[in-house]
Design a protein around this motif. Structure first.
Motif, PDB file in Angstrom:
ATOM      1  N   ASP A   1      -6.449 -68.830  80.798  1.00 51.52           N
ATOM      2  CA  ASP A   1      -6.938 -69.669  81.891  1.00 51.52           C
ATOM      3  C   ASP A   1      -6.724 -68.932  83.210  1.00 51.52           C
ATOM      4  OD1 ASP A   1      -6.738 -71.690  84.096  1.00 51.52           O
ATOM      5  OD2 ASP A   1      -7.162 -73.074  82.453  1.00 51.52           O
TER       6      ASP A   1
ATOM      7  N   ILE B   1      -1.605 -77.978  89.022  1.00 53.56           N
ATOM      8  CA  ILE B   1      -1.360 -77.710  87.612  1.00 53.56           C
ATOM      9  C   ILE B   1       0.078 -78.109  87.320  1.00 53.56           C
ATOM     10  CG2 ILE B   1      -1.272 -75.968  85.807  1.00 53.56           C
ATOM     11  CD1 ILE B   1      -3.373 -74.404  87.489  1.00 53.56           C
TER      12      ILE B   1
ATOM     13  N   ALA C   1      -3.257 -71.343  77.804  1.00 49.57           N
ATOM     14  CA  ALA C   1      -3.113 -71.105  79.248  1.00 49.57           C
ATOM     15  C   ALA C   1      -3.147 -69.620  79.604  1.00 49.57           C
ATOM     16  CB  ALA C   1      -1.819 -71.735  79.755  1.00 49.57           C
TER      17      ALA C   1
ATOM     18  N   VAL D   1       1.921 -67.008  81.907  1.00 50.26           N
ATOM     19  CA  VAL D   1       2.788 -67.897  81.142  1.00 50.26           C
ATOM     20  C   VAL D   1       4.174 -67.286  80.900  1.00 50.26           C
ATOM     21  CG1 VAL D   1       3.024 -69.150  78.964  1.00 50.26           C
ATOM     22  CG2 VAL D   1       0.805 -69.029  80.097  1.00 50.26           C
TER      23      VAL D   1
ATOM     24  N   ILE E   1      -3.902 -70.208  85.516  1.00 51.15           N
ATOM     25  CA  ILE E   1      -2.513 -70.224  85.037  1.00 51.15           C
ATOM     26  C   ILE E   1      -2.098 -68.824  84.600  1.00 51.15           C
ATOM     27  CG2 ILE E   1      -0.868 -71.268  83.432  1.00 51.15           C
ATOM     28  CD1 ILE E   1      -2.937 -73.600  83.134  1.00 51.15           C
TER      29      ILE E   1
ATOM     30  N   ILE F   1      -2.938 -78.528  78.036  1.00 52.02           N
ATOM     31  CA  ILE F   1      -3.253 -77.133  77.704  1.00 52.02           C
ATOM     32  C   ILE F   1      -2.002 -76.467  77.136  1.00 52.02           C
ATOM     33  CG2 ILE F   1      -4.044 -74.918  78.627  1.00 52.02           C
ATOM     34  CD1 ILE F   1      -5.238 -76.588  81.003  1.00 52.02           C
TER      35      ILE F   1
ATOM     36  N   PHE G   1       0.649 -77.215  79.912  1.00 54.04           N
ATOM     37  CA  PHE G   1       0.148 -77.370  81.269  1.00 54.04           C
ATOM     38  C   PHE G   1      -0.889 -78.476  81.300  1.00 54.04           C
ATOM     39  CE2 PHE G   1       1.580 -73.089  80.609  1.00 54.04           C
ATOM     40  CZ  PHE G   1       2.335 -72.823  81.735  1.00 54.04           C
TER      41      PHE G   1
END
Length: 116
Positions: free
Chosen positions: A50, A94, A47, A56, A53, A42, A87
């Motif tokens: 997501d 993760i 991400a 970032v 996650i 990913i 990721f």
């Protein structure tokens, strides 16, 4: 979200993308084996959307990685020139990676830590 940073970048793969697909890169840590399928890595940009996650910017900052803001998009750099923050979801964890085409046809993947 909790970030577990590895003490140093751990090289997981160095070779062609075909080699990476034919023999999935793997490593062992804390009694667990991790295999990385390059088709399911990913990107940092993906991400952000997501739910597991999404933070970032803080992850990149905690790892000391540069983030280039181009105005219309951000570039999340990895631990080495040419690599990007990425990721991978594996074994209910993760993985944080630095991944990319380091040289023409040569792909490198480093393990950087976990997001929990």
């Amino acid at each position: 979200m909790t970030l577990e940073k590895n003490n140093s970048s751990m090289l997981v793969f160095d070779g062609t993308i075909e080699d990476m697909k034919n023999q999935l890169p793997s490593f062992s840590m804390d009694g667990h084996n991790y295999f990385i399928d390059p088709d399911n890595i990913i990107s940092a940009i993906d991400a952000i959307n997501d739910e597991e996650i999404k933070d970032v910017d803080n992850i990149a900052n905690a790892l000391g990685f540069n983030v280039s803001d181009l105005g219309f998009a951000k570039v999340y750099h990895g631990c080495r020139k040419g690599l990007k923050l990425a990721f991978y979801k594996c074994n209910e964890r993760i993985l944080i990676l630095s991944f990319g085409e380091f040289q023409s046809g040569r792909f490198i993947c480093y393990f950087e830590g976990f997001v929990r």
